[in-house]
Design a protein around this motif. Structure first.
Motif, PDB file in Angstrom:
ATOM      1  N   ASP A  58      -2.831  -1.217  -5.325  1.00 27.26           N
ATOM      2  CA  ASP A  58      -1.405  -0.984  -5.034  1.00 27.26           C
ATOM      3  C   ASP A  58      -0.959   0.416  -5.442  1.00 27.26           C
ATOM      4  OD1 ASP A  58      -1.198  -3.505  -3.971  1.00 27.26           O
ATOM      5  OD2 ASP A  58      -0.268  -4.425  -5.734  1.00 27.26           O
ATOM      6  N   VAL A  59      -1.450   0.882  -6.601  1.00 30.05           N
ATOM      7  CA  VAL A  59      -1.088   2.237  -7.062  1.00 30.05           C
ATOM      8  C   VAL A  59      -1.529   3.282  -6.033  1.00 30.05           C
ATOM      9  CG1 VAL A  59      -1.701   4.035  -8.759  1.00 30.05           C
ATOM     10  CG2 VAL A  59      -1.005   1.767  -9.542  1.00 30.05           C
ATOM     11  N   ILE A  60      -2.777   3.147  -5.556  1.00 28.44           N
ATOM     12  CA  ILE A  60      -3.306   4.113  -4.580  1.00 28.44           C
ATOM     13  C   ILE A  60      -2.601   3.959  -3.238  1.00 28.44           C
ATOM     14  CG2 ILE A  60      -5.366   4.844  -3.301  1.00 28.44           C
ATOM     15  CD1 ILE A  60      -7.046   4.005  -5.751  1.00 28.44           C
ATOM     16  N   SER A  61      -2.412   2.709  -2.819  1.00 26.50           N
ATOM     17  CA  SER A  61      -1.772   2.453  -1.523  1.00 26.50           C
ATOM     18  C   SER A  61      -0.352   3.038  -1.481  1.00 26.50           C
ATOM     19  CB  SER A  61      -1.726   0.939  -1.268  1.00 26.50           C
ATOM     20  OG  SER A  61      -1.253   0.676   0.023  1.00 26.50           O
ATOM     21  N   ASP A  62       0.402   2.861  -2.571  1.00 31.13           N
ATOM     22  CA  ASP A  62       1.779   3.398  -2.624  1.00 31.13           C
ATOM     23  C   ASP A  62       1.770   4.921  -2.576  1.00 31.13           C
ATOM     24  OD1 ASP A  62       2.628   0.796  -2.836  1.00 31.13           O
ATOM     25  OD2 ASP A  62       3.116   0.888  -4.979  1.00 31.13           O
ATOM     26  N   ALA A  63       0.839   5.532  -3.348  1.00 27.85           N
ATOM     27  CA  ALA A  63       0.773   7.000  -3.381  1.00 27.85           C
ATOM     28  C   ALA A  63       0.361   7.554  -2.013  1.00 27.85           C
ATOM     29  CB  ALA A  63      -0.209   7.454  -4.459  1.00 27.85           C
ATOM     30  N   LEU A  64      -0.619   6.906  -1.373  1.00 31.79           N
ATOM     31  CA  LEU A  64      -1.043   7.354  -0.041  1.00 31.79           C
ATOM     32  C   LEU A  64       0.067   7.147   0.987  1.00 31.79           C
ATOM     33  CD1 LEU A  64      -4.775   6.162   0.177  1.00 31.79           C
ATOM     34  CD2 LEU A  64      -3.952   8.512   0.040  1.00 31.79           C
ATOM     35  N   GLY A  65       0.802   6.053   0.838  1.00 29.34           N
ATOM     36  CA  GLY A  65       1.920   5.779   1.766  1.00 29.34           C
ATOM     37  C   GLY A  65       2.925   6.917   1.793  1.00 29.34           C
ATOM     38  N   LYS A  66       3.144   7.533   0.615  1.00 29.15           N
ATOM     39  CA  LYS A  66       4.092   8.668   0.539  1.00 29.15           C
ATOM     40  C   LYS A  66       3.557   9.884   1.293  1.00 29.15           C
ATOM     41  CE  LYS A  66       6.182   7.126  -3.761  1.00 29.15           C
ATOM     42  NZ  LYS A  66       5.685   6.751  -5.066  1.00 29.15           N
ATOM     43  N   LEU A  67       2.219   9.913   1.520  1.00 30.98           N
ATOM     44  CA  LEU A  67       1.599  11.019   2.273  1.00 30.98           C
ATOM     45  C   LEU A  67       1.374  10.617   3.737  1.00 30.98           C
ATOM     46  CD1 LEU A  67      -1.143  11.825  -0.419  1.00 30.98           C
ATOM     47  CD2 LEU A  67       0.954  13.129  -0.018  1.00 30.98           C
ATOM     48  N   ASP A  68       1.943   9.468   4.124  1.00 32.30           N
ATOM     49  CA  ASP A  68       1.761   8.876   5.459  1.00 32.30           C
ATOM     50  C   ASP A  68       0.282   8.629   5.771  1.00 32.30           C
ATOM     51  OD1 ASP A  68       2.581   7.642   7.743  1.00 32.30           O
ATOM     52  OD2 ASP A  68       3.112   9.470   8.838  1.00 32.30           O
ATOM     53  N   GLN A  69      -0.415   8.135   4.752  1.00 37.02           N
ATOM     54  CA  GLN A  69      -1.807   7.712   4.913  1.00 37.02           C
ATOM     55  C   GLN A  69      -1.886   6.219   4.581  1.00 37.02           C
ATOM     56  OE1 GLN A  69      -4.438  10.011   5.881  1.00 37.02           O
ATOM     57  NE2 GLN A  69      -2.566  11.153   6.312  1.00 37.02           N
ATOM     58  N   ILE A  70      -2.727   5.493   5.279  1.00 44.05           N
ATOM     59  CA  ILE A  70      -2.849   4.047   5.075  1.00 44.05           C
ATOM     60  C   ILE A  70      -4.122   3.751   4.289  1.00 44.05           C
ATOM     61  CG2 ILE A  70      -3.166   1.817   6.247  1.00 44.05           C
ATOM     62  CD1 ILE A  70      -1.619   3.064   8.637  1.00 44.05           C
ATOM     63  N   PHE A  71      -3.968   3.040   3.173  1.00 44.06           N
ATOM     64  CA  PHE A  71      -5.119   2.609   2.367  1.00 44.06           C
ATOM     65  C   PHE A  71      -5.588   1.283   2.967  1.00 44.06           C
ATOM     66  CE2 PHE A  71      -6.761   1.764  -2.195  1.00 44.06           C
ATOM     67  CZ  PHE A  71      -7.874   2.552  -1.986  1.00 44.06           C
ATOM     68  N   VAL A  72      -6.691   1.331   3.688  1.00 44.77           N
ATOM     69  CA  VAL A  72      -7.139   0.194   4.503  1.00 44.77           C
ATOM     70  C   VAL A  72      -7.928  -0.806   3.666  1.00 44.77           C
ATOM     71  CG1 VAL A  72      -8.533  -0.455   6.523  1.00 44.77           C
ATOM     72  CG2 VAL A  72      -7.221   1.688   6.519  1.00 44.77           C
ATOM     73  N   ASP A  73      -8.973  -0.309   3.023  1.00 41.50           N
ATOM     74  CA  ASP A  73      -9.801  -1.149   2.144  1.00 41.50           C
ATOM     75  C   ASP A  73     -10.550  -0.239   1.189  1.00 41.50           C
ATOM     76  OD1 ASP A  73     -11.967  -0.114   3.646  1.00 41.50           O
ATOM     77  OD2 ASP A  73     -12.014  -1.836   4.972  1.00 41.50           O
ATOM     78  N   THR A  74     -11.095  -0.839   0.148  1.00 38.97           N
ATOM     79  CA  THR A  74     -11.779  -0.026  -0.859  1.00 38.97           C
ATOM     80  C   THR A  74     -12.723  -0.881  -1.681  1.00 38.97           C
ATOM     81  OG1 THR A  74     -11.410   1.745  -2.468  1.00 38.97           O
ATOM     82  CG2 THR A  74     -10.173  -0.283  -2.812  1.00 38.97           C
ATOM     83  N   LYS A  75     -13.581  -0.188  -2.443  1.00 38.33           N
ATOM     84  CA  LYS A  75     -14.504  -0.852  -3.365  1.00 38.33           C
ATOM     85  C   LYS A  75     -14.296  -0.253  -4.733  1.00 38.33           C
ATOM     86  CE  LYS A  75     -18.428   0.829  -4.250  1.00 38.33           C
ATOM     87  NZ  LYS A  75     -19.726   1.456  -4.299  1.00 38.33           N
ATOM     88  N   PHE A  76     -14.048  -1.102  -5.718  1.00 41.44           N
ATOM     89  CA  PHE A  76     -13.982  -0.666  -7.114  1.00 41.44           C
ATOM     90  C   PHE A  76     -15.186  -1.245  -7.850  1.00 41.44           C
ATOM     91  CE2 PHE A  76      -9.048  -0.306  -7.744  1.00 41.44           C
ATOM     92  CZ  PHE A  76      -9.014   0.739  -6.848  1.00 41.44           C
ATOM     93  N   GLU A  77     -15.509  -0.626  -8.982  1.00 37.60           N
ATOM     94  CA  GLU A  77     -16.514  -1.206  -9.879  1.00 37.60           C
ATOM     95  C   GLU A  77     -15.938  -1.242 -11.285  1.00 37.60           C
ATOM     96  OE1 GLU A  77     -20.543   0.097  -9.482  1.00 37.60           O
ATOM     97  OE2 GLU A  77     -20.303   0.497  -7.349  1.00 37.60           O
ATOM     98  N   PHE A  78     -16.351  -2.258 -12.029  1.00 44.07           N
ATOM     99  CA  PHE A  78     -15.838  -2.453 -13.388  1.00 44.07           C
ATOM    100  C   PHE A  78     -16.995  -2.565 -14.375  1.00 44.07           C
ATOM    101  CE2 PHE A  78     -12.576  -4.008 -10.542  1.00 44.07           C
ATOM    102  CZ  PHE A  78     -11.406  -3.486 -11.086  1.00 44.07           C
ATOM    103  N   GLY A  79     -16.698  -2.293 -15.627  1.00 43.72           N
ATOM    104  CA  GLY A  79     -17.714  -2.437 -16.667  1.00 43.72           C
ATOM    105  C   GLY A  79     -17.052  -2.570 -18.018  1.00 43.72           C
TER     106      GLY A  79
END
Length: 367
Positions: free
Chosen positions: A224-245
């Motif tokens: 959501d953080v990335i999607s909101d920031a990209l939205g302000k640049l008129d870019q759509i965050f479609v899908d992504t992969k994160f990794e955790f440890g």
């Protein structure tokens, strides 16, 4: 100076002091520091970790991988100019934002050079944490064939390609080959359900069953953080992969963190908003390169069919791509990185020499 000189293609031969083998992945190489150097840097630089934490130098390259192969170009171009610096800059930007907004830390302790991270050793969760906001790619291919159950989630009928999903979906897959887990095939990158994870949480390296809800929360919040920031640049965050440890905090307690990379054009699909509203998908991520490869070769099945891996490797090895193709990819990466960070991506004249100089003079890690 030729463009080929500005590309960092080989990143596992730096004279960094280490007593372990260098681990070289598709794009990054990892140099584990000696115990003495790790302890010295933690004290000298004031890193917020226990003094016995193992540290590594992680060096990104400009290599480009797609369909599990490394691709090269004519004129000695062994990678894509600006790609490594662009990827690191984007990850650095999002990791910083996550920390500022109180989500979770990352494995990065220091950034000596645009190509270099100093990281703490993390125990990875063996899950590719994938989040999807639109139906495209492998999910669309499965849906088009009539599959409605995806990672244990029932998809509604009547969805159209590249359309927005009714809600943000988490569709995890395995990271590496996991053995002996009921109902989970022993293969890399196979889709799994939440039930698979809950029933076998220790096999996926979770410390407790409660941490599954925490990883899901961090995944959604990060998206959501990335999607909101990209939205302000008129870019759509479609899908992504994160990794955790897991890492240890200063008091020696386990904490779950973000690791690897986040929200980059390598690990995500990013679409241009204006073009999407006009009915056209314009990729500002590696997906554009993948599509280009599929149309460049007469038999795209070689790239999509895991049974044809030998042919695929031969295709990548024996076919140098036109230089203008790699320069187009370079533009995609640097343009989106500059949009996200608001800063120019500067190509180094000799990235390897710069890295060695900094690690020698400022970190005393080169003899």
């Amino acid at each position: 100076m030729s463009l080929a000189d500005q590309v960092l293609a080989v990143n596992d031969d730096l004279p960094i002091r280490t007593d372990k083998p260098v681990h070289s992945g598709k794009v990054r190489s990892v140099y584990w520091l000696t115990e003495a150097d790790s302890r010295r840097l933690i004290i000298e630089k004031g890193y917020d970790v226990p003094t016995d934490t193992p540290l590594a130098i992680m060096v990104i390259s400009d290599r480009i991988s797609a369909f599990d192969c490394i691709w090269t170009g004519e004129g000695g171009m062994r990678g894509v100019p600006g790609k490594g610096a662009a990827l690191n800059a984007v990850s650095n930007h999002w990791f910083k934002l996550f920390k500022e907004q109180g989500l979770a830390d990352s494995h990065i302790l220091d950034i000596p050079h645009p190509f270099v991270w100093i990281v703490q050793k993390a125990q990875p969760v063996m899950i590719e944490a994938i989040c999807r906001q639109y139906i495209t790619g492998s999910m669309w291919r499965a849906y088009e064939k009539g599959e409605r159950d995806f990672c244990g989630i029932e998809l509604p009928v009547g969805l159209s390609r590249d359309s927005k999903l009714p809600e943000l979906l988490q569709t995890p897959s395995t990271k590496g080959i996991l053995k002996g887990i009921p109902d989970v095939p022993e293969a890399d990158d196979v889709n799994i359900t939440r039930k698979n994870i809950v029933d076998n949480f220790q096999a996926f390296n979770f410390k407790s069953v409660d941490d599954i809800a925490l990883y899901e929360k961090l995944l959604t919040q990060g998206f959501d953080v990335i999607s909101d920031a990209l939205g302000k640049l008129d870019q759509i965050f479609v899908d992504t992969k994160f990794e955790f440890g897991y890492v240890k905090d200063k008091a020696g307690n386990d904490k779950l963190i973000y690791m690897d990379e986040v929200g980059t054009p390598d690990s995500s699909r990013i679409w241009d908003g204006e073009q999407y509203r006009a009915g056209k998908v314009v990729e500002n991520s590696k997906e554009g390169f993948r599509q280009l490869l599929l149309s460049h070769f007469p038999d795209p099945d070689i790239l999509l069919n895991k049974e044809r891996m030998e042919e695929r490797e031969a295709l990548a090895r024996d076919n140098e791509l036109p230089a203008n193709v790699l320069m187009q990819v370079s533009k995609t990466y640097t343009d989106i990185a500059e949009k996200i960070t608001g800063e120019k991506i500067v190509l180094s004249d000799n990235p390897k020499a710069e890295i060695i100089k900094i690690l020698k003079t400022q970190y005393q890690l080169v003899d």
